[in-house]
Design a protein around this motif. Structure first.
Motif, PDB file in Angstrom:
ATOM      1  N   ALA A  20       0.839  -1.205   0.050  1.00 41.24           N
ATOM      2  CA  ALA A  20      -0.230  -0.020  -0.018  1.00 41.24           C
ATOM      3  C   ALA A  20       0.977   1.297  -0.018  1.00 41.24           C
ATOM      4  O   ALA A  20       0.454   2.267  -0.649  1.00 41.24           O
ATOM      5  N   LEU A  21       2.018   1.037   0.816  1.00 46.64           N
ATOM      6  CA  LEU A  21       2.925   2.559   0.503  1.00 46.64           C
ATOM      7  C   LEU A  21       3.402   2.549  -0.509  1.00 46.64           C
ATOM      8  O   LEU A  21       3.858   3.648  -0.834  1.00 46.64           O
ATOM      9  N   SER A  22       3.994   1.563  -1.197  1.00 50.62           N
ATOM     10  CA  SER A  22       4.779   1.585  -2.344  1.00 50.62           C
ATOM     11  C   SER A  22       3.986   2.059  -3.373  1.00 50.62           C
ATOM     12  O   SER A  22       4.528   2.541  -4.269  1.00 50.62           O
ATOM     13  N   ALA A  23       2.690   1.686  -3.401  1.00 55.09           N
ATOM     14  CA  ALA A  23       1.598   2.248  -4.506  1.00 55.09           C
ATOM     15  C   ALA A  23       1.796   3.794  -4.314  1.00 55.09           C
ATOM     16  O   ALA A  23       1.028   4.492  -5.082  1.00 55.09           O
ATOM     17  N   GLN A  24       1.883   4.446  -3.238  1.00 49.43           N
ATOM     18  CA  GLN A  24       1.853   5.824  -3.274  1.00 49.43           C
ATOM     19  C   GLN A  24       3.175   6.562  -3.576  1.00 49.43           C
ATOM     20  O   GLN A  24       3.065   7.749  -3.537  1.00 49.43           O
ATOM     21  N   LEU A  25       4.338   5.908  -3.614  1.00 47.48           N
ATOM     22  CA  LEU A  25       5.398   6.601  -3.800  1.00 47.48           C
ATOM     23  C   LEU A  25       5.902   6.486  -5.305  1.00 47.48           C
ATOM     24  O   LEU A  25       5.672   5.312  -6.075  1.00 47.48           O
ATOM     25  N   VAL A  50      11.207   0.925   2.479  1.00 45.04           N
ATOM     26  CA  VAL A  50       9.850   0.785   3.121  1.00 45.04           C
ATOM     27  C   VAL A  50       9.543  -0.571   4.006  1.00 45.04           C
ATOM     28  O   VAL A  50       9.263  -0.486   5.080  1.00 45.04           O
ATOM     29  N   ARG A  51      10.090  -1.639   3.556  1.00 45.51           N
ATOM     30  CA  ARG A  51       9.854  -2.741   4.145  1.00 45.51           C
ATOM     31  C   ARG A  51      10.652  -3.022   5.377  1.00 45.51           C
ATOM     32  O   ARG A  51      10.403  -3.473   6.462  1.00 45.51           O
ATOM     33  N   GLU A  52      11.895  -2.472   5.531  1.00 43.54           N
ATOM     34  CA  GLU A  52      12.956  -2.589   6.517  1.00 43.54           C
ATOM     35  C   GLU A  52      12.216  -1.687   7.654  1.00 43.54           C
ATOM     36  O   GLU A  52      12.432  -1.802   8.644  1.00 43.54           O
ATOM     37  N   ARG A  53      11.784  -0.430   7.240  1.00 40.93           N
ATOM     38  CA  ARG A  53      11.190   0.520   8.396  1.00 40.93           C
ATOM     39  C   ARG A  53       9.793  -0.158   8.937  1.00 40.93           C
ATOM     40  O   ARG A  53       9.545   0.053  10.066  1.00 40.93           O
ATOM     41  N   LEU A  54       9.104  -0.674   8.101  1.00 35.77           N
ATOM     42  CA  LEU A  54       7.881  -1.326   8.682  1.00 35.77           C
ATOM     43  C   LEU A  54       8.338  -2.571   9.505  1.00 35.77           C
ATOM     44  O   LEU A  54       7.483  -2.633  10.682  1.00 35.77           O
ATOM     45  N   THR A  59       5.433   3.426  11.742  1.00 37.85           N
ATOM     46  CA  THR A  59       3.845   3.741  11.267  1.00 37.85           C
ATOM     47  C   THR A  59       3.962   3.919   9.872  1.00 37.85           C
ATOM     48  O   THR A  59       5.225   4.158   9.444  1.00 37.85           O
ATOM     49  N   ASP A  60       3.112   3.655   9.162  1.00 34.13           N
ATOM     50  CA  ASP A  60       2.985   4.224   7.659  1.00 34.13           C
ATOM     51  C   ASP A  60       3.281   5.539   7.789  1.00 34.13           C
ATOM     52  O   ASP A  60       3.999   5.993   6.819  1.00 34.13           O
ATOM     53  N   ALA A  61       2.840   6.334   8.580  1.00 39.51           N
ATOM     54  CA  ALA A  61       2.914   7.834   8.418  1.00 39.51           C
ATOM     55  C   ALA A  61       4.598   8.137   8.615  1.00 39.51           C
ATOM     56  O   ALA A  61       5.035   8.941   7.941  1.00 39.51           O
ATOM     57  N   ALA A  62       5.068   7.445   9.543  1.00 39.17           N
ATOM     58  CA  ALA A  62       6.529   7.511   9.784  1.00 39.17           C
ATOM     59  C   ALA A  62       7.423   7.199   8.458  1.00 39.17           C
ATOM     60  O   ALA A  62       8.362   7.982   8.189  1.00 39.17           O
ATOM     61  N   VAL A  63       7.050   6.097   7.917  1.00 41.95           N
ATOM     62  CA  VAL A  63       7.706   5.576   6.676  1.00 41.95           C
ATOM     63  C   VAL A  63       7.700   6.661   5.568  1.00 41.95           C
ATOM     64  O   VAL A  63       8.943   7.196   4.909  1.00 41.95           O
ATOM     65  N   ILE A  64       6.337   7.183   5.397  1.00 34.29           N
ATOM     66  CA  ILE A  64       6.186   8.097   4.283  1.00 34.29           C
ATOM     67  C   ILE A  64       6.785   9.533   4.622  1.00 34.29           C
ATOM     68  O   ILE A  64       7.726   9.916   3.763  1.00 34.29           O
ATOM     69  N   ASP A  65       6.890   9.882   5.984  1.00 34.97           N
ATOM     70  CA  ASP A  65       7.671  11.011   6.180  1.00 34.97           C
ATOM     71  C   ASP A  65       9.295  10.951   5.986  1.00 34.97           C
ATOM     72  O   ASP A  65       9.901  11.836   5.592  1.00 34.97           O
ATOM     73  N   TYR A  66       9.770   9.697   6.241  1.00 40.04           N
ATOM     74  CA  TYR A  66      11.166   9.428   6.186  1.00 40.04           C
ATOM     75  C   TYR A  66      11.472   9.532   4.534  1.00 40.04           C
ATOM     76  O   TYR A  66      12.473  10.190   4.234  1.00 40.04           O
TER      77      TYR A  66
END
Length: 133
Positions: A20-25, A50-54, A59-66
């Motif tokens: 889901a996160l990868s689809a947004q990036l 993304v996978r490492e941080r998850l 959180t999803d927001a923290a990964v996106i922010d990073y």
């Protein structure tokens, strides 16, 4: 999908979040694909980040922010609605309103102008009579 089998997380819930996160990036190489769809090396690196941080429990927001902190807002396929992007989101609306107002004013001015021309002078009437005979 461009996700390689060696990238897939063992936990299905974490893998679903990663997808889901990868689809947004945005892939910074392809620019018109998400990192989930891209085969570029940079996209693969981003998928791994993304996978490492998850997996670390972020959180999803923290990964996106990073990712945004490293690559900028352009990495998001859908820009955030913030003060910085207000101009981006608001300009089309403002242009539409301004165009509508200009159209209404032009229509109002056209309606207020008299449609009857000035009467002909005696000389013009005489010439018109000669032409019509």
């Amino acid at each position: 999908m461009a996700v390689n089998p060696d990238e897939v997380l063992a936990d299905p819930a974490l893998e679903a979040r990663a997808r889901a996160l990868s689809a947004q990036l945005r892939c910074m190489v392809c620019q018109n694909q998400s990192i989930d769809d891209s085969n570029a090396e940079l996209a693969k690196d981003l998928r791994l980040i993304v996978r490492e941080r998850l997996a670390r429990g972020e959180t999803d927001a923290a990964v996106i922010d990073y990712v945004v902190s490293r690559y900028g807002e352009f990495v998001l396929l859908k820009p955030r609605f913030e003060g910085k992007t207000l101009i981006l989101w608001g300009t089309p609306v403002m242009l539409l309103v301004a165009g509508g107002a200009a159209t209404l004013l032009a229509a109002r001015n056209r309606r207020q102008r008299p449609l009857v021309a000035d009467p002909l002078s005696a000389e013009e009437e005489g010439r018109l009579d000669q032409l019509l005979k």
